[in-house]
Design a protein around this motif. Structure first.
Motif, PDB file in Angstrom:
ATOM      1  N   GLU A   1      41.162  63.226  59.886  1.00  0.00           N
ATOM      2  CA  GLU A   1      40.386  63.998  58.928  1.00  0.00           C
ATOM      3  C   GLU A   1      39.049  64.456  59.525  1.00  0.00           C
ATOM      4  O   GLU A   1      38.347  63.676  60.158  1.00  0.00           O
TER       5      GLU A   1
ATOM      6  N   SER B   1      44.670  72.590  48.038  1.00  0.00           N
ATOM      7  CA  SER B   1      44.802  71.216  48.533  1.00  0.00           C
ATOM      8  C   SER B   1      46.222  70.707  48.338  1.00  0.00           C
ATOM      9  O   SER B   1      46.782  70.042  49.209  1.00  0.00           O
TER      10      SER B   1
ATOM     11  N   ARG C   1      47.058  60.815  60.311  1.00  0.00           N
ATOM     12  CA  ARG C   1      46.212  61.899  59.802  1.00  0.00           C
ATOM     13  C   ARG C   1      44.801  61.758  60.361  1.00  0.00           C
ATOM     14  O   ARG C   1      44.175  60.711  60.225  1.00  0.00           O
TER      15      ARG C   1
ATOM     16  N   ARG D   1      48.990  69.457  51.237  1.00  0.00           N
ATOM     17  CA  ARG D   1      49.724  68.191  51.185  1.00  0.00           C
ATOM     18  C   ARG D   1      51.239  68.432  51.242  1.00  0.00           C
ATOM     19  O   ARG D   1      51.974  67.678  51.882  1.00  0.00           O
ATOM     20  N   LYS D   2      51.681  69.490  50.575  1.00  0.00           N
ATOM     21  CA  LYS D   2      53.120  69.781  50.550  1.00  0.00           C
ATOM     22  C   LYS D   2      53.635  70.138  51.935  1.00  0.00           C
ATOM     23  O   LYS D   2      54.685  69.637  52.360  1.00  0.00           O
TER      24      LYS D   2
ATOM     25  N   ALA E   1      53.707  67.057  54.090  1.00  0.00           N
ATOM     26  CA  ALA E   1      54.829  66.185  53.721  1.00  0.00           C
ATOM     27  C   ALA E   1      56.153  66.724  54.247  1.00  0.00           C
ATOM     28  O   ALA E   1      57.092  65.953  54.491  1.00  0.00           O
TER      29      ALA E   1
ATOM     30  N   ARG F   1      46.490  69.020  40.711  1.00  0.00           N
ATOM     31  CA  ARG F   1      46.407  67.649  41.207  1.00  0.00           C
ATOM     32  C   ARG F   1      46.352  66.655  40.054  1.00  0.00           C
ATOM     33  O   ARG F   1      47.025  65.626  40.058  1.00  0.00           O
TER      34      ARG F   1
ATOM     35  N   PHE G   1      43.626  67.372  59.489  1.00  0.00           N
ATOM     36  CA  PHE G   1      43.301  67.896  58.168  1.00  0.00           C
ATOM     37  C   PHE G   1      41.787  68.038  58.061  1.00  0.00           C
ATOM     38  O   PHE G   1      41.042  67.076  58.282  1.00  0.00           O
TER      39      PHE G   1
END
Length: 346
Positions: free
Chosen positions: A51, A33, A49, A37-38, A41, A179, A81
């Motif tokens: 989902e 996860s 986004r 996110r990385k 970004a 996280r 995502f």
């Protein structure tokens, strides 16, 4: 193409704008996860986004491509995502690949799928590994050393220098969940008013001030009570959960982490192995040897295989039912503890 937690970022950078779909899998769901996110970004313009869930994609396989080709409400860029379990997204990914090969996905928005309980051997992963426009990244359970290194990198990025073994302490307090570790680092940086432009030194005393600073205030006593079948101890730990307002999702993540660790250790354990020597050789934190060794004897084979996806489903249920999350978690922990207790001596 295929990568691991060590080189997924470089693989994605090398692929550039030609990378349209990323599939993150493996036992380290937290790491997967965080990686998603990385990469999001790092997009030039992530935009809105969208989902999706595994249920969304399983019930309507065409939706993945439809959303990837859709126009944002405000005409801006967007990305997709999806969080799924196992091969829930297989039909959707297959549909996407078939249409992409016919040129019908040109210009589609990038897709990021985090698949819990899936590996690089899953059907979904096999569809994507050989594609030049796809990345399959598998995340193995981290050890204390790797998460400690991650914590130091997080601290550097936040403008903090960590004294002594503070990075290891944060990693351990987070249950090796990157996280949760990131959350602790963020809180510590905020407390110190640290930034890359104004670096600060962080001491153990500072970490004490932001809460969840001792093992007794953390998740693991509760996790150990449940997985070790300590039914007499569990009510007190459940009361503590409420008294100190432990986050139900955080507890579930720590529980998933321990279950994934047990699955990895169980696969490597051989008949006749000395348990203490085995745990040491596998990099298990020495203070956890007693609990982990006991749980390894209770959760074996098919029972352990069923526990991992059940905990993933618990995680999803907590996210979907935030108002009743604590009650759902209490009920699940009680069931796990009763089952573990019934396996004593077996």
């Amino acid at each position: 193409m295929k990568a691991t937690q060590r080189d997924y970022a470089q693989a994605a950078q090398k692929a550039g704008k030609g990378l349209r779909i990323c599939f993150f899998c493996g036992a380290d769901e937290a790491g997967a996860s965080a990686a998603a996110r990385k990469l999001i970004a790092n997009l030039e313009d992530p935009g809105e986004r969208v989902e999706l869930t595994g249920h969304d994609l399983k019930s309507d396989p065409a939706r993945l491509l439809d959303e990837a080709r859709s126009t944002s409400l405000f005409g801006d860029s967007q990305h997709i995502f999806a969080r799924v379990s196992g091969d829930e997204a297989y039909d959707a990914i297959n549909t996407y690949c078939e249409l992409a090969d016919r040129g019908e996905a040109d210009g589609a928005w990038p897709i990021y799928i985090v698949a819990t309980s899936a590996t690089d051997k899953s059907r979904s992963a096999k569809l994507l590994i050989k594609r030049s426009d796809a990345l399959v990244a598998i995340f193995y359970p981290p050890d204390l050393r790797s998460v400690t290194a991650d914590v130091r990198a997080m601290a550097d990025a936040a403008g903090m220098r960590l004294n002594g073994n503070l990075a290891e302490r944060i990693a351990h307090a987070a249950g090796l969940d990157v996280r949760l570790a990131q959350s602790e680092v963020d809180k510590l940086a905020l407390y110190l008013d640290a930034s890359p432009q104004s670096p600060k030194q962080a001491n153990p005393e500072d970490f004490d001030m932001i809460g969840a600073s001792t093992e007794e205030d953390g998740f693991m006593p509760l996790i150990n009570a449940a997985l070790s079948g300590e039914v007499r101890k569990l009510p007190g730990e459940l009361r503590r959960l409420r008294e100190v307002s432990l986050n139900p999702v955080g507890v579930a993540l720590a529980l998933e982490r321990r279950a994934a660790q047990l699955a990895r250790l169980s696969a490597n354990l051989r008949p006749g192995d000395d348990m203490q020597g085995f745990l040491k050789s596998q990099g298990v934190f020495f203070r956890e040897h007693r609990e982990v060794g006991d749980q390894l004897q209770r959760w074996r084979g098919g029972k352990l295989e069923r526990l991992v996806p059940r905990l993933c489903e618990l995680h999803r249920s907590l996210l979907a039912n935030s108002q009743s999350a604590e009650l759902i978690l209490l009920q699940e922990l009680a069931q796990i503890a009763r089952y573990a207790a019934a396996r004593k001596g077996r």
